[in-house]
Scaffold this motif. Structure first.
Motif, PDB file in Angstrom:
ATOM      1  N   LEU A 485       0.825  -1.205   0.000  1.00 16.89           N
ATOM      2  CA  LEU A 485       0.000   0.000   0.000  1.00 16.89           C
ATOM      3  C   LEU A 485       0.862   1.259   0.000  1.00 16.89           C
ATOM      4  O   LEU A 485       0.496   2.281  -0.592  1.00 16.89           O
ATOM      5  N   GLN A 490       3.566  -0.556  -6.660  1.00 14.19           N
ATOM      6  CA  GLN A 490       2.635  -1.660  -6.417  1.00 14.19           C
ATOM      7  C   GLN A 490       1.193  -1.160  -6.393  1.00 14.19           C
ATOM      8  O   GLN A 490       0.277  -1.877  -6.834  1.00 14.19           O
ATOM      9  N   ARG A 491       0.979   0.052  -5.915  1.00 13.44           N
ATOM     10  CA  ARG A 491      -0.389   0.592  -5.958  1.00 13.44           C
ATOM     11  C   ARG A 491      -0.861   0.734  -7.404  1.00 13.44           C
ATOM     12  O   ARG A 491      -2.002   0.385  -7.737  1.00 13.44           O
ATOM     13  N   GLU A 492       0.012   1.248  -8.270  1.00 12.77           N
ATOM     14  CA  GLU A 492      -0.371   1.426  -9.660  1.00 12.77           C
ATOM     15  C   GLU A 492      -0.627   0.088 -10.346  1.00 12.77           C
ATOM     16  O   GLU A 492      -1.581  -0.061 -11.129  1.00 12.77           O
ATOM     17  N   ARG A 518      -7.181   4.850  -8.290  1.00 14.60           N
ATOM     18  CA  ARG A 518      -5.884   5.432  -7.926  1.00 14.60           C
ATOM     19  C   ARG A 518      -6.056   6.458  -6.816  1.00 14.60           C
ATOM     20  O   ARG A 518      -5.282   6.506  -5.854  1.00 14.60           O
ATOM     21  N   LEU A 521      -6.816   4.720  -3.430  1.00 13.42           N
ATOM     22  CA  LEU A 521      -5.633   4.139  -2.792  1.00 13.42           C
ATOM     23  C   LEU A 521      -4.685   5.209  -2.291  1.00 13.42           C
ATOM     24  O   LEU A 521      -4.073   5.071  -1.225  1.00 13.42           O
ATOM     25  N   GLU A 522      -4.538   6.286  -3.050  1.00 17.20           N
ATOM     26  CA  GLU A 522      -3.648   7.361  -2.607  1.00 17.20           C
ATOM     27  C   GLU A 522      -4.155   7.990  -1.316  1.00 17.20           C
ATOM     28  O   GLU A 522      -3.381   8.275  -0.393  1.00 17.20           O
ATOM     29  N   ALA A 525      -3.664   5.488   1.506  1.00 18.69           N
ATOM     30  CA  ALA A 525      -2.249   5.305   1.853  1.00 18.69           C
ATOM     31  C   ALA A 525      -1.607   6.572   2.385  1.00 18.69           C
ATOM     32  O   ALA A 525      -0.422   6.565   2.740  1.00 18.69           O
ATOM     33  N   THR A 570      -9.582  -2.911  -5.186  1.00 18.60           N
ATOM     34  CA  THR A 570      -8.182  -2.636  -5.532  1.00 18.60           C
ATOM     35  C   THR A 570      -7.242  -3.202  -4.477  1.00 18.60           C
ATOM     36  O   THR A 570      -6.171  -3.743  -4.801  1.00 18.60           O
ATOM     37  N   LEU A 571      -7.622  -3.112  -3.195  1.00 17.18           N
ATOM     38  CA  LEU A 571      -6.792  -3.688  -2.130  1.00 17.18           C
ATOM     39  C   LEU A 571      -6.702  -5.207  -2.250  1.00 17.18           C
ATOM     40  O   LEU A 571      -5.664  -5.803  -1.946  1.00 17.18           O
ATOM     41  N   LEU A 574      -4.211  -5.809  -4.797  1.00 15.73           N
ATOM     42  CA  LEU A 574      -2.896  -5.525  -4.214  1.00 15.73           C
ATOM     43  C   LEU A 574      -2.440  -6.672  -3.316  1.00 15.73           C
ATOM     44  O   LEU A 574      -1.253  -7.043  -3.299  1.00 15.73           O
TER      45      LEU A 574
END
Length: 706
Positions: A485, A490-492, A518, A521-522, A525, A570-571, A574
């Protein structure tokens, strides 16, 4: 000093000295001293004694903590004013005994047979009548009756016109001896308390020019100026001994530090034994020890239990408590900012430098404790479903089944949740937080989680972060997810995977979906563009703040649901991405995976508020225990025991023994008869006295004619 029926007679003309002695020996002065001692004893019972000053500052504040310190309330029983009061009480009670004992002794030898016959008519209990028989025969009969009733009597024959025989008898003389015994008990107990207190230790320190030691380090390095003589006649100290080791020096706590007391023997702890109740509280703790006499070399094996002390060379050894004796620990450090986990070894009571990734200066880790048994009440945990993700303080949910809240009387489900390790992380400025992490996962809300606790200081309860355990009961999966994260690459990659799976045939939606994933997640994180990354900037709180600022209130709930669904998907991508990079197979979206992901999202959110660069997980340990013994040499206890015996005897005599005096006046009456007049006096007028006099009257005057 002259003995007389009035007590002490001072051969002095000084009225001030006589008044001083009168005051000191008075009952009101003694009662005042006893009242102060009782109040001081209550303070010493309610207020914890010999605690570090910081504890009192935290409890009462700086002003009152300092005020109580000046009054020595943190060591009441060794305070100078308490000792002074005991000394005054000894003097006062001794003077009271000396003042009244002569009169009591004289009174015990006196039968008061010289009492006038006419005075008998003034008594409350009196009777008069004529009995058949001569005066001599009646006198013999009266003496026999008194002897059979346990009376001690003395007769006086009076000649003249009003001649007759006055018989004076007494019973219950022990009542007055009870007064002496009870007051002597106070003197003995106070003297014993003075002997066994700090008075002798302080006197020895002053005589031998010894001072208290306020520093730290090993006992063997303490200078001789802080070490008392091995022949010290009285002391009370503590000594801690680890399993398999010896100890021979006790520590005596003083107001301004400690002094060391060498013992005439060594204490070797072979084995410490502890047994627990189902609630987790100790049921029994005992120590198998070997006492090595230094003078003779003799070895004495014994077991010391609570309330079953050992005796050796005039020293009594009590089992006081137990603690960790330097258990060996093996841990894994998980950097929360990402990085390779590392192994670390240490021992309880020790510490080492810890250089975490991303930290410019190393921190010091101090291992403070190991608890191998933690019995907690987890009944309420299964009913708790909500998780406060806005802060790491989970006390509202976990305090019911961790710490003191585990003793709830309702709906208990006591369970041993395994070992836990306590440690502190101290930065270069000396600031430290305390952590408490459990070794094994436990089931809360239907999910197996690891508990990682933190608190700012010892006066606060621990707050716990729940970290979900993977299928191997490990932290590894969650730690890899958190590291991924925080990694932009890795997020992308996770965003692209999610977009590919969510909109494989809709390229017109892929671009917008990628932007939303995106951004989610940003925000989660803590890596929102234009905002510095760092702790306490991410998690669900960041998402909530973003929606509150950028989305109208009418659309906020719908937008929140969509954003959370995108972020969760998304997680999950990931998570599988990090597993593949670790050489593991991806997880399938079943119920167990969904439960893991739900707790993982909450834990990730809370982890941004977890104030540590690294989380230490306990892998293994070697438990080493230590016993804390209290060693006392107390010659005054013999005086205290004797005083207690005197007090029991004295109180019993004063309360249950009644002093009575009986007078019988015999005079010749016409017709060869005898006129008998009797009267009874008692220190307390009770119904028993009334019944006793009626029995005496019926015995002496069975057929008397008034």
């Amino acid at each position: 000093m002259t003995l007389s029926t009035t007590g002490i007679e001072l051969p002095t003309r000084s009225r001030g000295l006589r008044d001083a002695v009168e005051l000191l020996s008075s009952m009101r002065f003694s009662i005042s001293l006893l009242t102060i001692i009782c109040i001081a004893s209550v303070i010493g019972t309610v207020l914890k004694q010999h605690e570090p000053l910081n504890n009192y500052v935290n409890q009462f504040g700086p002003f009152w903590a300092q005020a109580f310190s000046v009054l020595d309330l943190y060591a009441v029983y060794s305070a100078w004013w308490f000792m002074l009061i005991l000394a005054f009480l000894v003097v006062s009670t001794s003077l009271c005994i000396a003042r009244n004992t002569p009169k009591i002794l004289v009174d015990l030898r006196t039968y008061k047979e010289h009492l006038r016959a006419s005075s008998l008519k003034a008594f409350h209990h009196r009777a008069e009548g004529v009995v058949p028989g001569s005066r001599e025969a009646t006198l013999a009969h009266v003496k026999a009756l008194l002897a059979a009733g346990g009376w001690k009597a003395k007769a006086e024959v009076r000649e003249g016109e009003d001649g007759g025989v006055m018989v004076a008898a007494r019973k219950g003389a022990a009542n007055k001896l009870g007064y002496i015994a009870a007051h002597s008990a106070i003197v003995l107990v106070c003297i014993g308390g003075l002997f066994d207190g700090d008075l002798i230790v302080r006197a020895q320190m002053a005589w031998q020019d010894k001072t208290a030691f306020a520093g730290g380090g090993m006992l063997r390095d303490v200078p001789a100026a802080h070490v008392l003589s091995v022949g010290n006649p009285t002391y009370r100290g503590n000594i801690g001994v680890n399993e398999g080791q010896r100890g021979s020096t006790a520590v005596i706590q003083m107001k301004d530090g400690v002094v060391l007391q060498p013992l005439p023997f060594d204490i070797e702890l072979k084995k410490f034994i502890v047994e627990f109740y189902p609630t987790g509280s100790p049921r029994l703790f005992a120590s198998d020890v070997v006492l090595h006499d230094r003078a003779t070399g003799e070895r004495t094996e014994t077991t010391i239990k609570v309330n079953e002390p050992a005796q050796h060379s005039g020293v009594t050894i009590y089992q006081s408590s137990f603690e960790d004796g330097g258990s060996k620990l093996r841990l894994t450090g998980w950097p929360l900012a990402g990085g390779t986990p590392f192994e670390l070894e240490g021992e309880v009571g020790g510490g080492t430098l810890l250089q975490s990734p991303g930290e410019k200066t190393p921190m010091t880790i101090e291992f403070t404790g190991l608890r191998v048994i933690n019995v907690e009440n987890l009944a309420a945990a299964d009913a708790q479903g909500a998780t406060d993700v806005r802060k790491v303080d989970l006390v509202n949910r976990l305090e019911q089944h961790l710490g003191s809240g585990a003793k709830s009387a309702n709906d208990q489900a006591l369970r041993n949740i395994g070992p836990s390790v306590g440690y502190k992380l101290r930065d270069a400025a000396g600031q430290a937080r305390e952590y408490n992490n459990y070794m094994n996962p436990i089931v809360l809300d239907g999910q197996r989680v690891f508990l990682a606790g933190v608190r700012e200081d010892a006066n606060q309860p621990f707050s716990y972060l729940r970290i979900p355990a993977d299928q191997d009961d490990s932290l590894a999966t969650w730690m890899r997810l958190r590291a991924g994260l925080l990694d932009p690459a890795q997020r992308e990659a996770a965003v692209q995977r999610y977009v590919t799976r969510a909109a494989p045939d809709k390229p017109e939606m892929a671009s917008q979906l990628a932007v939303s994933a995106r951004r989610a997640l940003e925000l989660f994180a803590g890596a929102e563009p234009g905002k510095p990354e760092g702790p306490m900037t991410g998690g669900l709180l960041a998402l909530s703040d973003f929606l509150e600022v950028n989305v109208p209130e009418a659309d906020r709930q719908r937008t929140s649901d969509v954003l959370l669904r995108i972020m969760s998907g998304t997680l999950f991508e990931l998570l599988n991405l990090t597993r593949e990079r670790a050489g593991l197979s991806p997880l399938t979206p079943d119920d167990s995976t969904q439960a893991f992901m739900t707790q993982a999202v909450l834990s990730l959110s809370d982890s941004f508020f977890y104030p540590a660069p690294v989380l230490m997980a306990l892998d293994d340990y070697t438990h080493i225990q230590a016993s804390v013994f209290q060693v006392t040499r107390s010659p005054g206890k013999t005086l205290v025991y004797l005083g207690c015996l005197f007090l029991i005897v004295g109180v019993f005599a004063m309360l249950y023994v009644r002093e009575r005096r009986l007078w019988i006046w015999l005079q010749d009456a016409p017709g060869g008869a005898t006129r008998l007049t009797t009267a009874l006096s008692s220190t307390r007028q009770t119904l028993d006295v009334d019944r006793e006099f009626e029995q005496i009257r019926a015995t002496l005057l069975p057929e008397a004619k008034p």
